[in-house]
Motif scaffolding. Structure first.
Motif, PDB file in Angstrom:
ATOM      1  N   THR A 166       0.770  -1.210  -0.038  1.00  0.00           N
ATOM      2  CA  THR A 166       0.025  -0.005  -0.041  1.00  0.00           C
ATOM      3  C   THR A 166       1.046   1.181   0.071  1.00  0.00           C
ATOM      4  O   THR A 166       0.451   2.147  -0.736  1.00  0.00           O
ATOM      5  CB  THR A 166      -1.167   0.123   1.116  1.00  0.00           C
ATOM      6  OG1 THR A 166      -1.983   0.973   0.970  1.00  0.00           O
ATOM      7  CG2 THR A 166      -0.171   0.103   2.591  1.00  0.00           C
ATOM      8  N   TYR A 167       1.889   1.250   0.517  1.00  0.00           N
ATOM      9  CA  TYR A 167       2.833   2.386   0.618  1.00  0.00           C
ATOM     10  C   TYR A 167       4.135   2.119  -0.469  1.00  0.00           C
ATOM     11  O   TYR A 167       4.946   2.944  -0.481  1.00  0.00           O
ATOM     12  CB  TYR A 167       3.639   2.580   1.892  1.00  0.00           C
ATOM     13  CG  TYR A 167       2.644   2.777   3.132  1.00  0.00           C
ATOM     14  CD1 TYR A 167       1.555   3.504   2.931  1.00  0.00           C
ATOM     15  CD2 TYR A 167       2.845   2.156   4.372  1.00  0.00           C
ATOM     16  CE1 TYR A 167       0.747   3.897   3.954  1.00  0.00           C
ATOM     17  CE2 TYR A 167       1.937   2.328   5.602  1.00  0.00           C
ATOM     18  CZ  TYR A 167       0.985   3.232   5.036  1.00  0.00           C
ATOM     19  OH  TYR A 167       0.200   3.499   6.391  1.00  0.00           O
ATOM     20  N   GLY A 168       3.738   1.384  -1.396  1.00  0.00           N
ATOM     21  CA  GLY A 168       4.632   1.169  -2.511  1.00  0.00           C
ATOM     22  C   GLY A 168       5.363  -0.010  -2.376  1.00  0.00           C
ATOM     23  O   GLY A 168       5.580  -0.877  -1.269  1.00  0.00           O
ATOM     24  N   ILE A 169       6.031  -0.392  -3.450  1.00  0.00           N
ATOM     25  CA  ILE A 169       6.723  -1.808  -3.638  1.00  0.00           C
ATOM     26  C   ILE A 169       7.981  -1.473  -3.375  1.00  0.00           C
ATOM     27  O   ILE A 169       8.947  -0.776  -4.135  1.00  0.00           O
ATOM     28  CB  ILE A 169       6.509  -2.540  -4.980  1.00  0.00           C
ATOM     29  CG1 ILE A 169       4.901  -2.619  -5.456  1.00  0.00           C
ATOM     30  CG2 ILE A 169       7.043  -3.719  -5.238  1.00  0.00           C
ATOM     31  CD1 ILE A 169       4.605  -3.221  -6.744  1.00  0.00           C
ATOM     32  N   ARG A 170       8.626  -2.650  -2.485  1.00  0.00           N
ATOM     33  CA  ARG A 170       9.905  -2.455  -1.909  1.00  0.00           C
ATOM     34  C   ARG A 170      10.800  -3.784  -2.319  1.00  0.00           C
ATOM     35  O   ARG A 170      10.245  -4.936  -2.344  1.00  0.00           O
ATOM     36  CB  ARG A 170      10.232  -1.866  -0.479  1.00  0.00           C
ATOM     37  CG  ARG A 170       9.528  -0.594  -0.190  1.00  0.00           C
ATOM     38  CD  ARG A 170       9.431  -0.572   1.271  1.00  0.00           C
ATOM     39  NE  ARG A 170       8.919   1.024   1.533  1.00  0.00           N
ATOM     40  CZ  ARG A 170       9.258   2.153   1.642  1.00  0.00           C
ATOM     41  NH1 ARG A 170      10.718   1.983   1.691  1.00  0.00           N
ATOM     42  NH2 ARG A 170       8.848   3.094   1.928  1.00  0.00           N
ATOM     43  N   LEU A 171      11.971  -3.601  -2.576  1.00  0.00           N
ATOM     44  CA  LEU A 171      12.755  -4.940  -2.488  1.00  0.00           C
ATOM     45  C   LEU A 171      12.992  -5.472  -1.327  1.00  0.00           C
ATOM     46  O   LEU A 171      13.257  -4.860  -0.249  1.00  0.00           O
ATOM     47  CB  LEU A 171      14.175  -4.446  -3.425  1.00  0.00           C
ATOM     48  CG  LEU A 171      14.148  -3.985  -4.756  1.00  0.00           C
ATOM     49  CD1 LEU A 171      15.598  -3.820  -5.183  1.00  0.00           C
ATOM     50  CD2 LEU A 171      13.632  -5.228  -5.448  1.00  0.00           C
TER      51      LEU A 171
END
Length: 303
Positions: free
Chosen positions: A127-132
């Motif tokens: 929900t707050y962005g896709i992160r590695l």
């Protein structure tokens, strides 16, 4: 990264297991299985030639011997068989908890009454962005934390630890906490008194309020015996943006950072003490209690 941090980083452990079992799985599919097939074909040709010779000499043979021999030659060694079985399961779990939903357990009372000790919660990872995974670097920007969100993040003073608090201030906000009442950008937060809250473990009561954080309603607790000031705040980065006095504090939230507070206001070690949470420390938004072994009624969504 020390050993304790590595052992505490379940994502890293999963990643190592996934890579290890994946290498074995791919090695077997594209190389070892072919080698077993070559050896089996060679052995079976020799077996057939020998049986043909014996049959010509009038010796009766058991036909099941060839099938058993083939199965034995093509059988995966146990270490390959187990690795191949675990790899897809580990890969699926790693993908789900890295990019979709991750479970956490509430270890303390800092978010009471919203979250209780022992609550098993789900955290939305996208929900707050896709992160590695592992390095937690954002690669796709989606949404940003909003005031009132319950958020899991890496503790700024020790990123190997996961903390959970409520977002009180977003970048640019002026946060004032005076005599245990919040003001955000000059607008006072409204409070409605509720029946006192009983802490069944400590056998003590706390004042309970419904706090409307600029449109987000949730419950908070106040301990009448606790002081209004913040005792011994840490020397955190950009502390010059905060001022402390006997009535509380005031902080301006810097760009790319967030101000977090626990709902159990006088029993929470949060941004009042250790400062702001950088965007790169964000893990995700907590939204659902999926189990509490001590209280099955806790299951459900929360604000």
């Amino acid at each position: 990264m020390n050993l304790q941090a590595i052992l505490g980083n379940f994502a890293l452990i999963l990643f190592v297991l996934m890579v290890g079992t994946g290498i074995i799985w791919f090695l077997d599919v594209f190389y070892l299985a072919k080698q077993r097939r070559v050896r089996a074909d060679t052995a079976l040709r020799e077996f057939d030639a020998r049986n043909l010779k014996l049959s010509g000499e009038g010796i009766k043979l058991q036909e099941s011997g060839r099938a058993a021999m083939q199965a034995n030659l093509l059988k995966q060694p146990a270490w390959i068989e187990y690795s191949g079985s675990f790899f897809p399961v580990i890969a699926l779990v790693f993908f789900l908890r890295s990019f979709l939903y991750e479970p956490f357990k509430i270890p303390s009372s800092s978010m009471v009454p919203t979250l209780q000790i022992g609550d098993l919660i789900l955290v939305n990872k996208f929900t707050y962005g896709i992160r590695l995974p592992i390095i937690n670097k954002k690669i796709v920007d989606v949404n940003h934390p909003q005031r009132g969100d319950v958020m899991v993040f890496k503790y700024p003073e020790d990123p190997s630890l996961d903390y959970i608090k409520r977002v009180v201030g977003v970048p640019g906000d002026k946060i004032v906490y005076k005599n245990k009442r919040l003001t955000v950008n000059g607008k006072g937060v409204s409070y409605q008194p509720l029946p006192d809250y009983l802490d069944e473990e400590r056998l003590s009561y706390s004042k309970q309020f419904s706090e409307n954080l600029l449109g987000v309603d949730h419950k908070i607790l106040n301990d009448e015996q606790a002081p209004a000031y913040v005792p011994n705040p840490h020397n955190f980065p950009q502390r010059e943006l905060c001022g402390y006095n006997d009535e509380g504090f005031a902080c301006t939230v810097p760009t790319g950072q967030y101000f977090m507070m626990g709902d159990n206001r006088d029993n929470s070690l949060d941004s009042r003490y250790w400062g702001f949470v950088p965007d790169q420390n964000i893990v995700g938004k907590a939204f659902f209690v999926w189990m509490n072994l001590s209280n099955i009624k806790r299951i459900g969504s929360f604000q």
